[in-house]
Design an enzyme around this catalytic site. Structure first.
Site, PDB file in Angstrom:
ATOM      1  N   ASP A 184       0.857  -1.184   0.000  1.00  0.00           N
ATOM      2  CA  ASP A 184       0.000   0.000   0.000  1.00  0.00           C
ATOM      3  C   ASP A 184       0.896   1.238   0.000  1.00  0.00           C
ATOM      4  O   ASP A 184       1.838   1.320   0.795  1.00  0.00           O
ATOM      5  CB  ASP A 184      -0.867  -0.061   1.277  1.00  0.00           C
ATOM      6  N   ASN A 186      -0.549   4.533  -0.119  1.00  0.00           N
ATOM      7  CA  ASN A 186      -1.240   5.768   0.305  1.00  0.00           C
ATOM      8  C   ASN A 186      -1.958   5.645   1.650  1.00  0.00           C
ATOM      9  O   ASN A 186      -2.786   6.482   1.988  1.00  0.00           O
ATOM     10  CB  ASN A 186      -2.226   6.225  -0.788  1.00  0.00           C
ATOM     11  N   ASP A 200      -4.252   3.654   2.768  1.00  0.00           N
ATOM     12  CA  ASP A 200      -5.669   3.274   2.903  1.00  0.00           C
ATOM     13  C   ASP A 200      -5.831   1.805   3.285  1.00  0.00           C
ATOM     14  O   ASP A 200      -6.950   1.285   3.340  1.00  0.00           O
ATOM     15  CB  ASP A 200      -6.465   3.607   1.619  1.00  0.00           C
ATOM     16  N   ASP A 206      -1.616  -1.167  -3.855  1.00  0.00           N
ATOM     17  CA  ASP A 206      -1.892  -0.434  -5.091  1.00  0.00           C
ATOM     18  C   ASP A 206      -0.715  -0.509  -6.059  1.00  0.00           C
ATOM     19  O   ASP A 206       0.333  -1.084  -5.731  1.00  0.00           O
ATOM     20  CB  ASP A 206      -2.255   1.025  -4.764  1.00  0.00           C
ATOM     21  N   ASP A 213      -4.409 -10.030 -15.644  1.00  0.00           N
ATOM     22  CA  ASP A 213      -5.439 -11.049 -15.468  1.00  0.00           C
ATOM     23  C   ASP A 213      -6.676 -10.582 -16.227  1.00  0.00           C
ATOM     24  O   ASP A 213      -7.239  -9.538 -15.896  1.00  0.00           O
ATOM     25  CB  ASP A 213      -5.749 -11.133 -13.964  1.00  0.00           C
ATOM     26  N   ASP A 238      -8.881 -15.961 -17.058  1.00  0.00           N
ATOM     27  CA  ASP A 238      -9.731 -16.533 -16.018  1.00  0.00           C
ATOM     28  C   ASP A 238     -10.711 -17.549 -16.625  1.00  0.00           C
ATOM     29  O   ASP A 238     -11.330 -17.280 -17.665  1.00  0.00           O
ATOM     30  CB  ASP A 238     -10.514 -15.368 -15.389  1.00  0.00           C
ATOM     31  N   GLU A 297      -6.490 -20.334 -17.062  1.00  0.00           N
ATOM     32  CA  GLU A 297      -7.001 -21.096 -15.928  1.00  0.00           C
ATOM     33  C   GLU A 297      -8.097 -22.001 -16.471  1.00  0.00           C
ATOM     34  O   GLU A 297      -9.047 -21.519 -17.103  1.00  0.00           O
ATOM     35  CB  GLU A 297      -7.582 -20.163 -14.865  1.00  0.00           C
ATOM     36  N   HIS A 343      -4.392 -17.350  -5.426  1.00  0.00           N
ATOM     37  CA  HIS A 343      -5.343 -16.597  -4.604  1.00  0.00           C
ATOM     38  C   HIS A 343      -6.635 -17.367  -4.321  1.00  0.00           C
ATOM     39  O   HIS A 343      -7.526 -16.845  -3.654  1.00  0.00           O
ATOM     40  CB  HIS A 343      -5.669 -15.277  -5.307  1.00  0.00           C
ATOM     41  N   ASP A 344      -6.764 -18.570  -4.867  1.00  0.00           N
ATOM     42  CA  ASP A 344      -7.976 -19.372  -4.627  1.00  0.00           C
ATOM     43  C   ASP A 344      -7.708 -20.592  -3.744  1.00  0.00           C
ATOM     44  O   ASP A 344      -8.635 -21.337  -3.440  1.00  0.00           O
ATOM     45  CB  ASP A 344      -8.556 -19.883  -5.963  1.00  0.00           C
TER      46      ASP A 344
END
Ligand code: NOJ
Length: 536
Positions: free
Chosen positions: A21, A23, A25, A29, A98, A195, A256, A321-322
């Site tokens: 990150d 910034n 938040d 990013d 992606d 995907d 994928e 990520h899955d």
């Protein structure tokens, strides 16, 4: 012609929300990724793959795109992305985006127009029906058909109702989709991860999927997906896409492929095209679904090599990520994780790593109430959601762990400091240095990257043994996948006039060069890589 970069590449997947990150938040990013490119360069990776960064209502965290050619403000601006591409290229790192082309967000202007009426230009960009025509389910729960009161019809969605499926049978829709690809190709993006690309074409008669007997929590898993996935026409579409990509220099498509678990390697490989005229690469997740065992891993890897064949490129992956992170699937056993990394990085073809894998970061603990993932929300407790494997990267010790100066959107892994890059840089024997050594070895050894692989039998079932060979140069890899000392022989190689020179080992044990392959002793979870040299 230059060798294709993807045939022996190492690709590092970044989940942008969780990498860096910039910034405050609490969400990663693009400028953050740019800040970390120097670190990525130290890993000697060839490319980064970014999970979606396009404009999105984030119903599925970017896998629901409302504009393929705009950057979601949470990640930054178009200028940031252009900088990222340029900065990565300066460091010889390629950039893979992606692309989610099976569906868009329901907020995509195409869908907004499509639902307006049955006779606009985009009416048939999606799949509509007057009634629910079949028994299909959505992977994220409920029926795959949702009623739209404006159009007074049902639309198809393979995932959330927020993610309507595009109609790839409509040539105008295909043209529109392809122009999104061109936009990014012209901007210098080096490739796309596609995907669920085997889902793009559905049966034109909407036939019912056959049911599977038994009981599983998710109705989607109670059917054989023969009519909503893998329709023969999808190959034709991929051939078209390949033609488009091949009009540009050195670009890559990795797909994928959504299959029945634990895996359908032959089906996945079919998307490479018989004449290497579809995807350049595709994922087979079988290994990730296979228990850590020498016999089982050997069987799975052999099957994948066979499915792909010698002339196409196999892809190897253990994390994404899955999937719950490998180290957590291994209940935190770092020794096993190191052996798994050794296995991965000594295979022929393309290797995919997932951020934090090189640090051994485990899953974060995410309570039911703090959960974001729609899959987990729907199927808790059977499915814990995918937030745990998407926890923030751990750069340093202390508040925010170098990831953010604010409050991180997801919790860090427990005892985060010990996994930090900062700490691991200082420990010679850290997971990070282990990965760096292996990546360095692979990087300078073409036999490890490109050599054909043949598995060899030993006298012990706990040893995974294989030879890699390129132009008569050979490597022998031995992995003791058990927690016990093992002594064994390698009958096939015993009579050969060869000696083994050690190139790398998980263990610092002083081991003489191996003269005899009759009785080799390996420590628990030891893995070693040897160069095979003729004794004469
Ligand atoms: C597969 C992606 O990897 C996953 O994260 C996503 O939720 C589904 N496709 C739907 O796009």
């Amino acid at each position: 012609m230059a060798e294709a970069w993807y045939q022996d590449c190492v690709v590092y997947q970044i989940y942008p929300r969780s990498f860096q990150d910039s910034n405050g938040d609490g969400i990663g990013d693009i400028p953050g990724i740019i800040q970390r490119l120097d670190y990525l360069q130290t890993l000697l990776i060839d490319a980064i793959w970014l999970s979606p960064i396009f404009l999105s209502p984030m119903a599925d965290f970017g896998y629901d795109v409302s504009n393929y050619c705009a950057i979601d403000p949470v990640f930054g601006t178009m200028e940031d992305v252009e900088n990222l591409i340029a900065e990565a290229h300066t460091r010889n790192i390629r950039v893979v985006f992606d692309l989610v082309l099976n569906h868009t967000s329901k907020e995509h202007p195409w869908f907004i127009e499509s639902k307006q009426s049955r006779d606009t230009e985009k009416s048939d960009f999606y799949i509509w029906s007057d009634t629910i025509p079949n028994n299909w389910y959505a992977a994220f729960g409920g029926r795959a058909w949702t009623y739209d009161s404006l159009r007074k019809q049902y639309y198809l969605h393979s995932f959330l109702p927020d993610q309507p499926d595009l109609n790839w049978r409509n040539p105008k829709a295909v043209d529109a989709i392809f122009s999104q690809l061109k936009f990014w190709l012209d901007k210098g993006v080096d490739g796309f991860r596609l995907d669920v690309i085997n889902c793009i074409i559905k049966d034109d008669a909407f036939r019912n999927n056959p049911k599977i007997l038994g009981s599983r929590p998710r109705p989607y898993d109670m059917q054989r997906h023969i009519f909503d996935r893998n329709r023969p026409e999808s190959h034709q579409k991929l051939k078209m896409m390949r033609k488009l990509i091949d009009g540009y220099d050195q670009r890559m498509l990795v797909g994928e492929i959504m299959v029945e678990l634990p895996g359908e390697p032959e089906l996945a490989a079919s998307y490479l095209g018989r004449f290497q005229d579809e995807l350049h690469l595709c994922f087979d997740f079988s290994l990730a679904y296979t228990r850590f065992s020498a016999l089982k891993w050997k069987r799975v890897a052999k099957r994948w090599y066979e499915a792909v064949g010698k002339h196409r490129v196999p892809t190897w992956v253990l994390n994404n990520h899955d999937l719950p992170r490998l180290i957590s699937r291994l209940r935190g056993n770092e020794n096993k994780a190191r052996l798994a990394a050794m296995f991965l990085l000594t295979q022929r073809g393309a290797i995919f790593l997932y951020y934090g894998e090189e640090l051994g970061i485990p899953n974060s603990k995410v309570s039911r109430s703090a959960m974001y993932d729609p899959l987990g929300k729907r199927y808790w407790p059977f499915h814990p959601g995918r937030d745990p494997e998407r926890g923030p990267m751990i750069w340093s010790t202390g508040e925010g762990n170098g990831f953010t100066t604010g409050e991180s959107w997801l919790p860090f892994a427990k005892a985060a400091n010990r996994y930090s890059v900062e700490n691991q840089e200082l420990e010679d024997d850290s997971m990070l240095h282990f990965y760096r050594k292996l990546l360095g070895l692979r990087n300078k050894d073409s036999v490890l990257r490109l050599g054909l692989c043949s598995f060899i039998d030993t006298t012990c079932i706990h040893i995974l043994a294989y030879c890699r060979e390129l132009d008569e140069d050979q490597r022998l890899i031995l992995l003791n996948m058990s927690g016990k000392i093992q002594t064994f022989g390698i009958p096939l190689l015993q009579d050969k006039d060869i000696r083994c020179e050690k190139l790398f080992s998980t263990h610092m044990v002083q081991e003489p060069e191996m003269d005899s392959l009759h009785a080799i002793t390996m420590q628990p979870y030891q893995g070693s890589i040897y160069r095979l040299v003729s004794k004469q």
